[in-house]
Design a protein around this motif. Structure first.
Motif, PDB file in Angstrom:
ATOM      1  N   GLY A   1       5.815  -1.777  -6.664  1.00 44.20           N
ATOM      2  CA  GLY A   1       5.614  -1.874  -5.216  1.00 44.20           C
ATOM      3  C   GLY A   1       5.309  -0.525  -4.590  1.00 44.20           C
ATOM      4  N   PHE A   2       6.001   0.524  -5.038  1.00 45.13           N
ATOM      5  CA  PHE A   2       5.737   1.873  -4.519  1.00 45.13           C
ATOM      6  C   PHE A   2       4.300   2.284  -4.786  1.00 45.13           C
ATOM      7  N   TRP A   3       3.840   2.113  -6.023  1.00 43.39           N
ATOM      8  CA  TRP A   3       2.486   2.530  -6.363  1.00 43.39           C
ATOM      9  C   TRP A   3       1.428   1.660  -5.683  1.00 43.39           C
TER      10      TRP A   3
ATOM     11  N   VAL B   1       1.762   0.235  -2.694  1.00 44.10           N
ATOM     12  CA  VAL B   1       1.694   0.685  -1.297  1.00 44.10           C
ATOM     13  C   VAL B   1       0.976   2.025  -1.205  1.00 44.10           C
ATOM     14  N   LEU B   2       1.219   2.901  -2.149  1.00 46.75           N
ATOM     15  CA  LEU B   2       0.519   4.187  -2.137  1.00 46.75           C
ATOM     16  C   LEU B   2      -0.988   3.991  -2.277  1.00 46.75           C
ATOM     17  N   ALA B   3      -1.411   3.112  -3.191  1.00 42.52           N
ATOM     18  CA  ALA B   3      -2.837   2.844  -3.376  1.00 42.52           C
ATOM     19  C   ALA B   3      -3.446   2.220  -2.120  1.00 42.52           C
ATOM     20  N   VAL B   4      -2.743   1.259  -1.532  1.00 45.61           N
ATOM     21  CA  VAL B   4      -3.253   0.623  -0.310  1.00 45.61           C
ATOM     22  C   VAL B   4      -3.274   1.625   0.835  1.00 45.61           C
TER      23      VAL B   4
ATOM     24  N   VAL C   1       2.228  -5.594   2.418  1.00 46.44           N
ATOM     25  CA  VAL C   1       2.078  -5.111   1.043  1.00 46.44           C
ATOM     26  C   VAL C   1       3.429  -4.633   0.525  1.00 46.44           C
ATOM     27  N   LEU C   2       4.118  -3.864   1.331  1.00 52.24           N
ATOM     28  CA  LEU C   2       5.420  -3.349   0.924  1.00 52.24           C
ATOM     29  C   LEU C   2       6.438  -4.473   0.740  1.00 52.24           C
TER      30      LEU C   2
END
Length: 135
Positions: A84-86, A88-91, A116-117
């Motif tokens: 989920g962290f990655w 959200v970072l990509a989005v 997304v998160l």
């Protein structure tokens, strides 16, 4: 599917959050249904209800709660948060690029980071259950 009530509550709660979020995104893309704030309230209500139901079931079935958090399920839970962290970072980077080029309003980009998160870790968990990696 597991007969453990805590595992079932976690699976159904995660699936409900994912389905509600996908419905909200689909409705937004197709410009149908209620406003984004209404969808946010629906998703929040499902998530809070899931948390309350999960807590009650865990308190009523302490042995089932211990079994539901075995080593494999704990690893999948940790992996879902990392994924989920990655995601959200990509989005975030995608939305940043769209905002900087003027293709997306920054306020809208910030608004859509929430679904997304909120939905990616439960989606990862549901897929792990369906693949037999979690219970």
């Amino acid at each position: 599917m597991s007969t453990n009530p805590v595992s079932r509550a976690r699976l159904f709660g995660s699936a409900a959050i994912v389905i509600a979020t996908l419905c909200a995104i689909s409705a937004s893309v197709l410009s149908i249904g209620p406003s984004g704030l209404t969808w946010a309230a629906i998703i929040a209500t499902i998530a809070i209800g899931y948390a309350i139901i999960s807590a009650v079931i865990s308190l009523l079935n302490p042995d089932a709660a211990d079994a539901a958090w075995d080593e494999q399920n704990s690893a999948v839970h940790r992996d879902s948060l990392i994924f989920g962290f990655w995601a959200v970072l990509a989005v975030f980077i995608l939305f940043l690029a769209l905002s900087l080029t003027g293709r997306m309003d920054p306020a809208m980009a910030f608004y859509w980071l929430g679904p997304v998160l909120g939905a990616v870790p439960p989606a990862y968990y549901v897929v792990a259950v369906l693949r037999g990696r979690a219970e």
